[in-house]
Design a protein around this motif. Sequence first.
Motif, short mmCIF file in Angstrom:
data_model
loop_
_atom_site.label_atom_id
_atom_site.label_comp_id
_atom_site.label_asym_id
_atom_site.label_seq_id
_atom_site.Cartn_x
_atom_site.Cartn_y
_atom_site.Cartn_z
N GLU A 289 0.82 -1.20 0.00
CA GLU A 289 0.00 0.00 0.00
C GLU A 289 0.85 1.25 0.00
O GLU A 289 0.55 2.25 -0.68
CB GLU A 289 -0.93 -0.02 1.24
N ALA A 290 1.98 1.22 0.74
CA ALA A 290 2.89 2.37 0.77
C ALA A 290 3.54 2.60 -0.57
O ALA A 290 3.74 3.74 -1.02
CB ALA A 290 3.94 2.17 1.84
N MET A 299 14.08 2.12 -3.25
CA MET A 299 15.31 1.94 -2.46
C MET A 299 14.96 1.67 -0.99
O MET A 299 15.66 0.91 -0.32
CB MET A 299 16.18 3.19 -2.58
N ASP A 300 13.92 2.33 -0.54
CA ASP A 300 13.51 2.05 0.84
C ASP A 300 13.11 0.59 1.00
O ASP A 300 13.40 -0.07 2.02
CB ASP A 300 12.33 2.95 1.23
N TYR A 301 12.45 0.04 0.04
CA TYR A 301 12.04 -1.37 0.09
C TYR A 301 13.26 -2.28 0.05
O TYR A 301 13.32 -3.30 0.76
CB TYR A 301 11.09 -1.67 -1.07
N VAL A 302 14.25 -1.91 -0.82
CA VAL A 302 15.48 -2.72 -0.92
C VAL A 302 16.22 -2.70 0.42
O VAL A 302 16.73 -3.72 0.90
CB VAL A 302 16.37 -2.21 -2.06
N ASN A 303 16.31 -1.52 1.01
CA ASN A 303 16.99 -1.43 2.32
C ASN A 303 16.26 -2.28 3.37
O ASN A 303 16.87 -2.90 4.24
CB ASN A 303 17.04 0.03 2.77
N TYR A 304 14.94 -2.26 3.32
CA TYR A 304 14.14 -3.08 4.25
C TYR A 304 14.46 -4.56 4.08
O TYR A 304 14.64 -5.29 5.07
CB TYR A 304 12.65 -2.80 4.01
N LYS A 305 14.57 -5.05 2.85
CA LYS A 305 14.89 -6.46 2.60
C LYS A 305 16.29 -6.78 3.08
O LYS A 305 16.55 -7.88 3.59
CB LYS A 305 14.74 -6.76 1.12
N ASN A 306 17.22 -5.82 2.88
CA ASN A 306 18.60 -6.06 3.35
C ASN A 306 18.64 -6.20 4.87
O ASN A 306 19.38 -7.03 5.42
CB ASN A 306 19.50 -4.90 2.90
N VAL A 307 17.86 -5.36 5.52
CA VAL A 307 17.83 -5.47 7.00
C VAL A 307 17.28 -6.83 7.43
O VAL A 307 17.79 -7.46 8.37
CB VAL A 307 16.97 -4.33 7.58
#
Length: 333
Positions: A289-290, A299-307
């Motif tokens: 939804e975001a 990029m925010d989503y990629v960073n989330y997956k990396n975390v």
Amino acid sequence: MELVDLFPLIIVALLIIGIAILFTFVPVMLWISALAAGVKISIFTLIGMRLRRVVPKMVINPLIKAHKAGLTVQTNQLESHYLAGGNVDRVVNALIAAHRANIELSFERAAAIDLAGRDVLEAVQMSVNPKVIETPFIAGVAMDGIEVKAKARITVRANIDRLVGGAGEDTVIARVGEGIVSTMGSSQSHKKVLENPDMISQNVLSKGLDAGTAFEILSIDIADIDIGKNIGAILQTDQAEADKNIAQAKAEERRAMAVAQEQENIAKVQEMQAKVVEAEAEVPKALAEALRNGNMGVMDYVNYKNVLADTDMREMIGKLSKHEDDEDDKHSR
């Protein structure tokens, strides 16, 4: 043969029949025996006894016996006692025995005792020769908890004045038994009872246990004494067993409550885990939804997956390190 010639024979026959009836209905021989013994009694008195349904010999024979013993007894007294259902012969024998032993006993009292159902002759004999009553073993418990058993011999003498309405042997035995139990129970130790059994008889005899009875207690002697069970120890053992059962029941109750609490906690944990899983299931929806609304970039989503990947890697490394440490501990042991 003419009737005039038969008349003497008829008279003789009637005389014979009359004499036979006289000897059958009237105890002539008993009357003659009474006169021979010095007892003045009318033949009509004997006939009156027959008419009153009194057996003459049941009255005349005791009357002769009393007269020979020097007693003054009236025929009417004996007859009335017989009609009342009493034993005339036994009453007269009791009067003779009391007279010989110089015991004051009137005919009225002797008759009352006999009609009350007591053996008046035995009572007079017991007044002369006291009777010994032996009790069964009576058990009492001293203050130290030891059971003591005693058997007593009670020497009693009949109290003629209290025979009517007085209690019997069973009451005397019961009262003596109560006194023995009370004396044993008030003793500090069973050893004192064994050392001085006479203490029991003295204490019991001083209580006046013959009050209201038909006897007079002359002495109470302890014939045998023995040791029974350790009642105090048995009671303590039973109490300890009861306390143990109560403690076990309470412990079982606490254990059941702990098990129930544990199951309740497990249910709560599972409920919280379900809520966590439910919340985690909402995360991908929120991310999608975001992204659609432009609130989150790629990029925010990629960073989330990396975390997330970094976190999983750290958890795997931690599990491997812990497994190696456990293996080292086993080898060192």
